[in-house]
Design an enzyme around this catalytic site. Structure first.
Site, PDB file in Angstrom:
ATOM      1  N   ASP A 130       0.836  -0.747   0.127  1.00  0.00           N
ATOM      2  CA  ASP A 130      -0.397  -0.250   0.193  1.00  0.00           C
ATOM      3  C   ASP A 130       0.736   1.205  -0.050  1.00  0.00           C
ATOM      4  OD1 ASP A 130      -2.660  -1.056  -0.538  1.00  0.00           O
ATOM      5  OD2 ASP A 130      -2.486  -1.304   2.020  1.00  0.00           O
ATOM      6  N   ASP A 190      -7.650  -3.513  -5.085  1.00  0.00           N
ATOM      7  CA  ASP A 190      -7.504  -3.031  -4.613  1.00  0.00           C
ATOM      8  C   ASP A 190      -6.059  -2.430  -4.728  1.00  0.00           C
ATOM      9  OD1 ASP A 190      -8.778  -4.534  -2.545  1.00  0.00           O
ATOM     10  OD2 ASP A 190      -8.561  -2.992  -1.447  1.00  0.00           O
TER      11      ASP A 190
END
Length: 415
Positions: A130, A190
């Site tokens: 991330d 994601d």
């Protein structure tokens, strides 16, 4: 399935009856925010627009909290739950502050953004997929807006760490590590949102990273986007052979359901990939996933947390998914050439932004520190029906795009 151009009619109808299908505003235990927050709101523009309210909320958050206590989602009383700089959500407040600076060019907002992003500098070596969320929308955007060379180098260092998670056999960047089973290689939808850091780095001295991003996008398109345009959240791979073993969920309703925010990540991520590559397959995938999203919305245009749960209360909504998809559609509007397609992009975004701007979903008049209410971060872990910092970020980004492309965002609240 109805065309996207019909959704504006539904949105205008829903704007007058949103209370019939929308959840009530959360009840807070404490009726008043901190005195400093009231002062910050008072100092913000008072023109009554949604963007003025958003700016006031962000100013209050930035000036009453202190880094590295990064706001993630709201507590039941409306205050922010905070996490340290290593949390995947830590970049969203400084990212939102940069977007306000981008729109206003006010140095006060630049100072806020720099102050809140500074503790993230050490995250460049954090081996975490991330990093794209955290480091592109802060340091890379800082460089885009100000030309700061130090911010550029920080973002490039983060890109180096992210690229090292790529497995050529799988052709994707590993998302989660499974210490109990080293043969597992987990990738979620994601992760499309992390590719912009690699695409940007490819334009700034790391050309090899474009191939990594393209290979990841290609396999995501093949494995996690279903033929009808819906998406799976996760793919599990054998990291030795690269074979897809299964698709499943961690935050959705069930393995074969369509998790609302995952669908939003797909629409946004493929639109972004097209902007960097001009690969028409990416833009087509962005449209297919956005069309599926729009075609399965309830009348007020804000999704429930998963499209396969009963589409009615008490199932919680996810305003963050609507904000992400609205921003994605406006990104597509900048990329599309066909006037009819561009109109459909704008109409789809308008329906969601108009609904998010109503009292059913906007935190105006409540003690909540967030901009939006009724977000669902992770329902299986009990994180539902709250304000969410990343939902606020994408809402502000979408409103910025709306004002550049269409007109004043104040028109959204009145349809």
């Amino acid at each position: 399935m109805a065309s996207r151009r019909t959704w504006i009619v539904l949105a205008l109808i829903a704007a007058t009856a949103v209370a019939c299908s929308s959840p009530p505003a959360p009840q807070a235990a404490r009726p008043e925010p901190a005195a400093q927050a009231r002062d910050a709101r008072a100092a913000a523009p008072q023109d009554g627009s949604v963007l003025a309210f958003a700016d006031a909320q962000l100013a209050a958050t930035a000036d009453t909290l202190a880094p590295p206590a990064y706001p993630v989602r709201t507590n039941p009383d409306g205050t922010w739950l905070t996490k340290e700089a290593d949390d995947w959500t830590a970049g969203f407040l400084p990212a939102a502050l940069w977007r306000v600076y981008e729109r206003t060019q006010d140095p006060v907002w630049r100072e806020r953004a720099e102050r809140w992003q500074a503790p993230l500098t050490s995250e460049t070596s954090h081996d975490d997929t991330d990093l794209g969320f955290k480091m592109f929308m802060t340091f890379a955007v800082d460089h885009q807006l100000t030309g700061d060379e130090g911010a550029k180098q920080t973002a490039l260092a983060a890109a180096d760490t992210l690229a090292a998670r790529f497995n050529p056999a799988v052709g994707m960047i590993r998302v989660w590590d499974d210490r109990d089973d080293q043969e597992k290689y987990q990738v979620n939808i994601d992760a499309m949102m992390n590719l912009e850091l690699l695409y940007w780095a490819a334009q700034h001295g790391r050309p090899q990273y474009a191939d990594i991003a393209n290979r990841h996008a290609d396999r995501t398109m093949r494995d996690l986007v279903r033929p009808d345009g819906s998406t799976s959240m996760f793919g599990g791979y054998d990291q030795r052979t690269g074979a897809l073993q299964r698709t499943y969920t961690m935050q959705g309703f069930r393995d074969d359901s369509t998790w609302a925010r995952g669908q939003a990540w797909a629409a946004y991520g493929f639109a972004m990939a097209y902007r960097y590559t001009q690969n028409p397959a990416y833009l087509d995938t962005a449209h297919r996933t956005a069309d599926w999203f729009l075609g399965h919305l309830p009348p007020d245009r804000v999704p429930y947390w998963d499209f396969d749960v009963p589409q009615a209360p008490p199932e919680p909504r996810d305003t963050s998914a609507a904000a992400i998809t609205a921003s994605a559609l406006l990104a597509m509007n900048e990329l599309d050439a066909d006037p009819a397609t561009k109109n459909a992009d704008v109409d789809g975004a308008r329906g969601m932004l108009a609904s998010l701007s109503t009292p059913a979903y906007l935190a105006r008049g409540t003690p909540f520190r967030s901009i939006l209410l009724h977000g669902t971060q992770n329902l299986p872990e009990g994180q539902a029906d709250s304000g969410i910092m990343f939902g606020d970020y994408y809402f502000v980004e979408a409103l910025n795009r709306w004002e550049r492309q269409v007109g004043p965002s104040s028109q959204l609240a009145t349809g």
